[in-house]
Scaffold this motif. Structure first.
Motif, PDB file in Angstrom:
ATOM      1  N   GLY A 126      -9.900  30.059 -42.078  1.00  0.00           N
ATOM      2  CA  GLY A 126     -10.425  28.936 -41.313  1.00  0.00           C
ATOM      3  C   GLY A 126      -9.912  28.931 -39.878  1.00  0.00           C
ATOM      4  O   GLY A 126      -9.036  29.706 -39.504  1.00  0.00           O
ATOM      5  N   LEU A 127     -10.475  28.035 -39.086  1.00  0.00           N
ATOM      6  CA  LEU A 127     -10.137  27.961 -37.661  1.00  0.00           C
ATOM      7  C   LEU A 127      -8.818  27.254 -37.393  1.00  0.00           C
ATOM      8  O   LEU A 127      -8.259  27.389 -36.317  1.00  0.00           O
ATOM      9  CB  LEU A 127     -11.248  27.234 -36.897  1.00  0.00           C
ATOM     10  CG  LEU A 127     -12.395  28.096 -36.435  1.00  0.00           C
ATOM     11  CD1 LEU A 127     -13.494  27.247 -35.833  1.00  0.00           C
ATOM     12  CD2 LEU A 127     -11.922  29.128 -35.436  1.00  0.00           C
ATOM     13  N   ASN A 128      -8.326  26.485 -38.343  1.00  0.00           N
ATOM     14  CA  ASN A 128      -7.106  25.712 -38.105  1.00  0.00           C
ATOM     15  C   ASN A 128      -5.854  26.478 -38.482  1.00  0.00           C
ATOM     16  O   ASN A 128      -4.776  25.896 -38.533  1.00  0.00           O
ATOM     17  CB  ASN A 128      -7.139  24.404 -38.895  1.00  0.00           C
ATOM     18  CG  ASN A 128      -8.270  23.509 -38.455  1.00  0.00           C
ATOM     19  OD1 ASN A 128      -8.819  23.676 -37.384  1.00  0.00           O
ATOM     20  ND2 ASN A 128      -8.618  22.560 -39.287  1.00  0.00           N
ATOM     21  N   GLU A 129      -5.963  27.745 -38.729  1.00  0.00           N
ATOM     22  CA  GLU A 129      -4.813  28.531 -39.186  1.00  0.00           C
ATOM     23  C   GLU A 129      -4.221  29.294 -38.002  1.00  0.00           C
ATOM     24  O   GLU A 129      -4.947  29.825 -37.165  1.00  0.00           O
ATOM     25  CB  GLU A 129      -5.280  29.486 -40.296  1.00  0.00           C
ATOM     26  CG  GLU A 129      -4.196  29.942 -41.222  1.00  0.00           C
ATOM     27  CD  GLU A 129      -3.435  31.130 -40.667  1.00  0.00           C
ATOM     28  OE1 GLU A 129      -2.246  31.263 -40.991  1.00  0.00           O
ATOM     29  OE2 GLU A 129      -4.012  31.912 -39.902  1.00  0.00           O
ATOM     30  N   ARG A 130      -2.911  29.326 -37.925  1.00  0.00           N
ATOM     31  CA  ARG A 130      -2.208  29.911 -36.774  1.00  0.00           C
ATOM     32  C   ARG A 130      -2.599  31.357 -36.502  1.00  0.00           C
ATOM     33  O   ARG A 130      -2.790  31.749 -35.344  1.00  0.00           O
ATOM     34  CB  ARG A 130      -0.700  29.814 -36.973  1.00  0.00           C
ATOM     35  CG  ARG A 130      -0.203  28.398 -36.962  1.00  0.00           C
ATOM     36  CD  ARG A 130       1.270  28.323 -37.286  1.00  0.00           C
ATOM     37  NE  ARG A 130       1.667  26.921 -37.341  1.00  0.00           N
ATOM     38  CZ  ARG A 130       2.905  26.529 -37.453  1.00  0.00           C
ATOM     39  NH1 ARG A 130       3.880  27.406 -37.538  1.00  0.00           N
ATOM     40  NH2 ARG A 130       3.192  25.244 -37.494  1.00  0.00           N
ATOM     41  N   ASN A 131      -2.704  32.179 -37.532  1.00  0.00           N
ATOM     42  CA  ASN A 131      -3.032  33.584 -37.321  1.00  0.00           C
ATOM     43  C   ASN A 131      -4.453  33.752 -36.779  1.00  0.00           C
ATOM     44  O   ASN A 131      -4.701  34.645 -35.965  1.00  0.00           O
ATOM     45  CB  ASN A 131      -2.822  34.402 -38.591  1.00  0.00           C
ATOM     46  CG  ASN A 131      -1.352  34.573 -38.905  1.00  0.00           C
ATOM     47  OD1 ASN A 131      -0.521  34.694 -38.015  1.00  0.00           O
ATOM     48  ND2 ASN A 131      -1.019  34.580 -40.177  1.00  0.00           N
ATOM     49  N   THR A 132      -5.366  32.916 -37.217  1.00  0.00           N
ATOM     50  CA  THR A 132      -6.726  32.943 -36.668  1.00  0.00           C
ATOM     51  C   THR A 132      -6.686  32.646 -35.173  1.00  0.00           C
ATOM     52  O   THR A 132      -7.311  33.338 -34.358  1.00  0.00           O
ATOM     53  CB  THR A 132      -7.624  31.915 -37.389  1.00  0.00           C
ATOM     54  OG1 THR A 132      -7.595  32.155 -38.797  1.00  0.00           O
ATOM     55  CG2 THR A 132      -9.056  31.968 -36.876  1.00  0.00           C
TER      56      THR A 132
END
Length: 177
Positions: A126-132
């Protein structure tokens, strides 16, 4: 009773990681090459890819970028074959490979790799994940370097609202925005 070869190879991998932390990259590389030989012989894909990732990291520290590139390419091929193209572990290796390509001044290759990474991470994490968000930042940085400010802004503006969701508002990475 004698320990099996995989157990010995895992110990070699652990020893290599300790030597890497002590900046003794030559010894670490020797342990990793020996462990890699065993893991491949035993078709232990998980430990093979972990060893390749570690070996690539050490090759980068020694500025042996071509050898690191080979390690990452081999690792990615194995991960895609055994875990699939949409695996988050594959995305991590792709991201690291993209960072290597940036160091090698291959922004076209890096952009392609980061875009693959982003597709996986958006779908899996998802977009809310740090690695993304880190991958989105790397893509934006390449666009800035290319002076494609419109694409860079689009990338950074997509990341910004999600960055504040991934981190609390007191976190230094949000405060810098």
């Amino acid at each position: 009773k004698n320990p099996d070869l995989v157990s010995i190879a895992i110990l070699l991998l652990d020893l290599a990681k300790v030597h890497e932390m002590q900046n003794n990259c030559l010894v670490a590389s020797e342990y990793l090459v020996e462990a890699l030989r065993t893991f491949r012989l035993k078709r232990d894909h998980k430990n093979t890819t972990e060893t390749l990732d570690t070996l690539a990291r050490i090759k980068i520290r020694n500025h042996n970028f071509e050898a690191a590139k080979e390690c990452y390419e081999d690792c990615i091929n194995i991960k895609e074959e055994y875990y699939g193209e949409l695996d988050s572990s594959t995305a991590s290796t792709l991201h690291n490979f993209g960072c290597l390509l940036v160091q090698m001044n291959d922004s076209d290759g890096a952009l392609e790799i980061f875009e693959r990474t982003l597709r996986i991470r958006k779908k899996e994490l998802g977009l809310n994940e740090r690695n993304t968000l880190k991958t989105m930042q790397k893509i934006g940085e390449i666009y800035v370097e290319r002076r494609n400010h419109t694409a860079a802004l689009r990338c950074f503006q997509e990341a910004l609202p999600n960055l504040s969701k991934a981190y609390d508002s007191n976190h230094n990475e949000v405060a810098q925005c």
